[in-house]
Scaffold this active site. Structure first.
Site, PDB file in Angstrom:
ATOM      1  N   MET A  28      19.778  39.055  58.885  1.00 19.98           N
ATOM      2  CA  MET A  28      19.650  38.097  57.786  1.00 19.98           C
ATOM      3  C   MET A  28      20.130  38.733  56.479  1.00 19.98           C
ATOM      4  O   MET A  28      19.824  38.242  55.391  1.00 19.98           O
ATOM      5  CB  MET A  28      18.205  37.620  57.646  1.00 19.98           C
ATOM      6  CG  MET A  28      17.766  36.732  58.799  1.00 19.98           C
ATOM      7  SD  MET A  28      16.440  35.574  58.365  1.00 19.98           S
ATOM      8  CE  MET A  28      15.174  36.675  57.781  1.00 19.98           C
ATOM      9  N   GLY A  29      20.886  39.842  56.613  1.00 17.44           N
ATOM     10  CA  GLY A  29      21.426  40.466  55.420  1.00 17.44           C
ATOM     11  C   GLY A  29      20.419  41.385  54.753  1.00 17.44           C
ATOM     12  O   GLY A  29      19.426  41.794  55.345  1.00 17.44           O
ATOM     13  N   HIS A  35      19.421  48.591  59.928  1.00 18.35           N
ATOM     14  CA  HIS A  35      20.614  47.837  60.305  1.00 18.35           C
ATOM     15  C   HIS A  35      21.810  48.768  60.508  1.00 18.35           C
ATOM     16  O   HIS A  35      22.601  48.599  61.442  1.00 18.35           O
ATOM     17  CB  HIS A  35      20.961  46.812  59.220  1.00 18.35           C
ATOM     18  CG  HIS A  35      19.938  45.742  59.026  1.00 18.35           C
ATOM     19  ND1 HIS A  35      19.331  45.515  57.815  1.00 18.35           N
ATOM     20  CD2 HIS A  35      19.409  44.842  59.892  1.00 18.35           C
ATOM     21  CE1 HIS A  35      18.481  44.505  57.932  1.00 18.35           C
ATOM     22  NE2 HIS A  35      18.501  44.089  59.186  1.00 18.35           N
ATOM     23  N   GLU A 153      13.665  47.812  67.532  1.00 19.58           N
ATOM     24  CA  GLU A 153      12.341  47.774  68.159  1.00 19.58           C
ATOM     25  C   GLU A 153      11.233  47.550  67.144  1.00 19.58           C
ATOM     26  O   GLU A 153      10.098  47.274  67.528  1.00 19.58           O
ATOM     27  CB  GLU A 153      12.095  49.076  68.923  1.00 19.58           C
ATOM     28  CG  GLU A 153      12.955  49.199  70.175  1.00 19.58           C
ATOM     29  CD  GLU A 153      12.716  50.458  70.968  1.00 19.58           C
ATOM     30  OE1 GLU A 153      13.263  50.581  72.081  1.00 19.58           O
ATOM     31  OE2 GLU A 153      11.971  51.348  70.481  1.00 19.58           O
ATOM     32  N   ASP A 155      10.807  45.015  65.250  1.00 18.81           N
ATOM     33  CA  ASP A 155      10.378  43.637  65.512  1.00 18.81           C
ATOM     34  C   ASP A 155      10.201  43.480  67.029  1.00 18.81           C
ATOM     35  O   ASP A 155      10.977  42.778  67.689  1.00 18.81           O
ATOM     36  CB  ASP A 155      11.420  42.660  64.974  1.00 18.81           C
ATOM     37  CG  ASP A 155      11.579  42.771  63.465  1.00 18.81           C
ATOM     38  OD1 ASP A 155      10.607  42.498  62.754  1.00 18.81           O
ATOM     39  OD2 ASP A 155      12.675  43.151  63.015  1.00 18.81           O
ATOM     40  N   GLN A 158       9.832  39.969  68.651  1.00 18.35           N
ATOM     41  CA  GLN A 158      11.120  39.267  68.607  1.00 18.35           C
ATOM     42  C   GLN A 158      12.056  39.794  69.688  1.00 18.35           C
ATOM     43  O   GLN A 158      12.714  39.021  70.397  1.00 18.35           O
ATOM     44  CB  GLN A 158      11.754  39.439  67.231  1.00 18.35           C
ATOM     45  CG  GLN A 158      13.163  38.880  67.103  1.00 18.35           C
ATOM     46  CD  GLN A 158      13.711  39.032  65.699  1.00 18.35           C
ATOM     47  OE1 GLN A 158      13.346  38.273  64.811  1.00 18.35           O
ATOM     48  NE2 GLN A 158      14.565  40.022  65.482  1.00 18.35           N
ATOM     49  N   VAL A 181      13.663  52.658  62.595  1.00 20.49           N
ATOM     50  CA  VAL A 181      14.122  53.612  61.579  1.00 20.49           C
ATOM     51  C   VAL A 181      13.151  53.534  60.401  1.00 20.49           C
ATOM     52  O   VAL A 181      12.751  52.445  59.984  1.00 20.49           O
ATOM     53  CB  VAL A 181      15.555  53.300  61.119  1.00 20.49           C
ATOM     54  CG1 VAL A 181      15.992  54.253  60.009  1.00 20.49           C
ATOM     55  CG2 VAL A 181      16.512  53.396  62.302  1.00 20.49           C
ATOM     56  N   SER A 190      12.665  47.748  56.170  1.00 20.65           N
ATOM     57  CA  SER A 190      12.544  46.289  56.130  1.00 20.65           C
ATOM     58  C   SER A 190      13.176  45.780  54.851  1.00 20.65           C
ATOM     59  O   SER A 190      13.036  46.403  53.785  1.00 20.65           O
ATOM     60  CB  SER A 190      11.071  45.863  56.186  1.00 20.65           C
ATOM     61  OG  SER A 190      10.920  44.485  55.908  1.00 20.65           O
ATOM     62  N   ARG A 192      12.184  43.342  53.240  1.00 22.59           N
ATOM     63  CA  ARG A 192      11.105  42.897  52.343  1.00 22.59           C
ATOM     64  C   ARG A 192      10.464  44.039  51.570  1.00 22.59           C
ATOM     65  O   ARG A 192       9.654  43.786  50.671  1.00 22.59           O
ATOM     66  CB  ARG A 192      10.058  42.126  53.143  1.00 22.59           C
ATOM     67  CG  ARG A 192      10.554  40.766  53.633  1.00 22.59           C
ATOM     68  CD  ARG A 192       9.456  39.983  54.344  1.00 22.59           C
ATOM     69  NE  ARG A 192       9.827  38.595  54.560  1.00 22.59           N
ATOM     70  CZ  ARG A 192      10.406  38.133  55.670  1.00 22.59           C
ATOM     71  NH1 ARG A 192      10.674  38.972  56.669  1.00 22.59           N
ATOM     72  NH2 ARG A 192      10.718  36.853  55.784  1.00 22.59           N
TER      73      ARG A 192
END
Length: 522
Positions: A28-29, A35, A153, A155, A158, A181, A190, A192
């Site tokens: 989601m960027g 990432h 992992e 999430d 998910q 990570v 994250s 967030r």
């Protein structure tokens, strides 16, 4: 790096990749170190061929509930493109909502994951969330058609749900989970985390500290779910964090467990100010065991040895143990068909499997180096006969189980998953057609300097051995109920090893067993 913003641009780029492996990392960027690690892993060569890596950025409105942070979710496509390119992405797919939902979200066919996987952890507190995730990911997969989908992992729920969706829909790709990570302060990466003030950032570190304290408690012998979750909850409360949940669940089913037994997942979601954070720790009572069974000539020894090295596990060649004993039976001039004559040879039997520095395994029996001798046609012809005796199976099974008491090994043979290690974490039935095994056997004999029979004779010998192995009264060759069959016809060694790694990782996450390096303490 190419920027693709429409389905047409994606289709044109995808056509350029025909004949090349394609690995896909959907996000989601607001990219971070987690990432980037996914992209670096996606870009790793496969059998000396470098795959094309596609990154996608799409803030998915379907996975946000009313009142959640969809509107303020951090968006910076230019920064994401720069980070993605630096990490190895070949192209970035950044579609507008109308590109993925031409008729609008209301007209989109929805993918509803199994209810059982949404009844714990984040599911109850975020109704519709995983339906939104699964729907958009499936839409992306249909457009991208990758060979491999890489997910973090961190999430875990998910990842588990998307693995199940891909399997249930028989989508032709592999789902690969990659280890969590962490930032320098221990927080799981994250997007967030950008919401946190400096003060909140320090406060948020209590999430990891709470899990670490529970891990220490578990290491000390406390396995009760109530005790472990209670310890985490009290730590969070003392730090002023509001816990949404603290649960101990089975990693595959996500169902609550009362005791940390085998491999368990201790997971938490907590709020620090207005920011929701999730994290987890895996509790594993022993190092993993992999059981690889299958008929003679399926290539078990070759791939199992390489697979064990890749995962940092010990290689237990049980077939070599039976061959070594068979060699000793012949050496002593004992009738291999007479269990009464074979039994005395088991008393004081000194059978050693020694792994040399280069990774080669040497076999010694009662002081004799027999690594090459046990592969002779004469030994091969008698192995099934000797192995069928109850006294032989019992003696060598006890020795193998003693070797595997602490775990951390890969064992291959005929009855590893059914008789020797019935509680193995991953079971595989590795096989090939009789014709393929006969062809491999002829090549092996020629390379070792032995006479090579006609292929028809080799096929008959292999078929007869299959019959003997599968019909013997003690520990017959059969596929364990929870084993995955892997047919190796037409597959190279590297492809078989990769498939074994993927099967292992579906059951043992990198966060629990990272590989050759020791398990990290949280």
């Amino acid at each position: 790096m190419r920027l693709l913003q429409t389905r047409a641009e994606l289709a044109a780029w995808r056509q350029e990749q025909v004949g090349r492996l394609l690995h896909f990392v959907p996000t989601m960027g607001s990219l971070h170190g987690g990432h980037q690690q996914l992209l670096r892993r996606a870009a790793e060569p496969v059998s000396a061929s470098r795959p094309a890596v596609l990154l996608s950025v799409f803030v998915n409105p379907l996975q946000f509930a009313p009142g959640e942070d969809f509107a303020r979710y951090p968006r910076d496509l230019a920064a994401d493109a720069a980070l993605g390119e630096a990490a190895g992405a070949c192209a970035l797919f950044a579609p507008a909502p109308e590109e993925l939902f031409p008729g609008g979200p209301g007209e989109l066919t929805r993918v509803i994951p199994p209810v059982s996987l949404q009844e714990t952890l984040c599911g109850p507190g975020r109704p519709g969330h995983f339906e939104g995730v699964a729907t958009v990911v499936c839409r992306l997969l249909a457009l991208v058609r990758p060979d491999r989908l890489l997910l973090g992992e961190k999430d875990w729920q998910q990842l588990t749900i998307l693995r199940r969706v891909v399997a249930d829909l028989a989508l032709p790709l592999t789902v690969q989970g990659c280890a969590t990570v962490r930032e320098a302060d221990g927080l799981a990466c994250s997007s967030r985390l950008r919401y946190l003030s400096a003060c909140e950032r320090r406060q948020a570190s209590a999430v990891r500290e709470a899990l670490a304290s529970a891990f220490t408690l578990w290491r000390g012998g406390t396995g009760s779910a109530a005790a472990l979750t209670g310890a985490v909850g009290r730590h969070l409360e003392a730090a002023g964090l509001a816990a949404e949940y603290v649960q101990l669940v089975h990693p595959s089913t996500l169902r609550p467990v009362a005791e940390a037994d085998g491999l368990s997942l201790l997971a938490v979601a907590a709020r620090c100010g207005n920011t929701r954070l999730i994290d987890h720790v895996f509790l594993m009572n022993r190092a993993p065991i992999v059981a690889i069974d299958g008929p003679a000539g399926a290539g078990k020894s070759t791939v199992t040895r390489a697979f064990a090295r890749r995962l940092g596990l010990l290689y237990l060649d049980t077939g070599a143990m039976y061959r070594a004993l068979t060699w000793w039976v012949r050496e002593r001039g004992v009738d291999p068909t007479d269990p009464g004559a074979v039994a005395p040879l088991l008393e004081g039997l000194d059978l050693q499997l020694v792994m040399e520095a280069g990774g080669e395994q040497r076999v010694r029996v009662n002081g004799h180096e027999v690594s090459e001798a046990i592969r002779s046609p004469e030994v091969t012809a008698l192995v099934s006969t000797v192995a069928a005796h109850a006294c032989v199976r019992e003696a060598l099974t006890r020795q193998q189980q003693a070797m595997g008491q602490q775990g951390g090994l890969v064992a291959e043979g005929r009855d590893i998953g059914t008789a020797v290690f019935p509680d193995a974490d991953c079971k595989v039935f590795l096989t090939a057609t009789v014709a393929e095994r006969a062809r491999r056997r002829s090549v092996d004999l020629a390379q070792r300097g032995f006479a090579v029979p006609d292929l028809a004779d080799l096929e008959a010998q292999i078929a007869e051995r299959d019959h003997l192995d599968s019909s013997r009264p003690v520990a017959p060759l059969r596929q364990a109920a929870d084993a995955v069959e892997l047919v190796t016809d037409g597959l190279g060694i590297d492809a078989v090893i990769q498939r074994l790694v993927d099967l292992f990782r579906e059951r043992v996450p990198e966060d629990a067993w990272p590989g050759p390096t020791p398990i990290p303490v949280p």
